[in-house]
Write an enzyme that holds these catalytic residues in place. Structure first.
Site, PDB file in Angstrom:
ATOM      1  N   HIS A 157      18.955  33.563  -5.271  1.00 19.94           N
ATOM      2  CA  HIS A 157      20.241  33.783  -5.941  1.00 19.94           C
ATOM      3  C   HIS A 157      21.044  34.836  -5.215  1.00 19.94           C
ATOM      4  CE1 HIS A 157      17.617  36.806  -8.001  1.00 19.94           C
ATOM      5  NE2 HIS A 157      18.704  37.563  -7.926  1.00 19.94           N
ATOM      6  N   GLU A 201      16.659  41.609  -2.242  1.00 21.91           N
ATOM      7  CA  GLU A 201      15.544  41.446  -3.174  1.00 21.91           C
ATOM      8  C   GLU A 201      14.616  40.364  -2.623  1.00 21.91           C
ATOM      9  OE1 GLU A 201      16.618  40.011  -7.084  1.00 21.91           O
ATOM     10  OE2 GLU A 201      14.643  40.464  -7.929  1.00 21.91           O
ATOM     11  N   HIS A 257      23.548  41.975  -4.688  1.00 21.17           N
ATOM     12  CA  HIS A 257      22.378  41.774  -3.829  1.00 21.17           C
ATOM     13  C   HIS A 257      22.155  40.291  -3.559  1.00 21.17           C
ATOM     14  CE1 HIS A 257      20.264  41.580  -7.861  1.00 21.17           C
ATOM     15  NE2 HIS A 257      19.578  40.616  -7.262  1.00 21.17           N
TER      16      HIS A 257
END
Lengths: 134, 134
Positions: A7, A130, A79
């Site tokens: 994502h 991430e 992010h």
């Protein structure tokens, strides 16, 4: 090491307004809002054919996106999350290469119920990365 | 309206260093650098299984990412590009919904040789949105 882009996260000051933009203006499929108090955010998933965008609104006093929104009042890209097959192997390889893992280096259970780690944006051209084990 | 995430663009001050990070530290497949003087950038594609990241370094005096890097010296996420089936229909639908299209509203030929438009970040929670007709 890097797998799929799981994502792209966008921090927003007003989740209802942001959801309306993605649903009505951009014509995307959006989820119901989900409060995740243990992560300090309320999230809406924007489902694209190949990945998803996550709209994040701060929840509670110690939200991890509060500082970002204090600097970026309108919101912004926060992010990118990449999938990895083995987060411990990824962490050890990154550390051996000199990249800084945020926190104490122990994966936490992320918003999708899977182990995640965050990497220092200064080691990745200003991008907060991430990693999520899938 | 929104189709696949075609790419996530990251502006970087030093393309060779950024490429090394994605290739060596993160273990991703990266392309050769391509100078695109008509777009004011040199680009490296980071190929992920479901989409790509584009690393953009300014090229020439009037690079569209120069101002961004002046404000974000380390680099950072610059825009998200979504695919659309019909960029004129998308533009007209967006304009009818009150969203601002950058420039004069005429699609330009983007870095992939296809028509593109950019949407005003203030209408999209601080995120610069590119639409590409595929």
């Amino acid at each position: 090491m890097l797998g799929r882009v799981n994502h792209i996260a966008i921090a927003v000051p007003d989740l209802a307004a942001a959801t309306a933009v993605y649903r009505d203006t951009l014509g995307a499929k959006v989820s119901q809002a989900q409060a995740l108090p243990e992560h300090g955010v309320t999230v809406v998933f924007v489902e694209l054919p190949n990945t998803k965008v996550e709209l994040l609104e701060p929840l509670g006093e110690a939200s991890p996106i509060a500082a970002f929104l204090a600097k970026n009042a309108s919101g912004g890209m926060h992010h990118i999350c990449y999938e990895v097959a083995d987060i411990i192997a990824a962490r050890d390889q990154l550390a051996a290469g000199g990249a800084r893992v945020l926190g104490d280096g122990t994966p936490k259970i992320g918003a999708h119920g899977k182990p995640v780690l965050f990497l220092h944006p200064k080691d990745f051209q200003g991008t907060l990365v991430e990693l999520e084990q899938v």
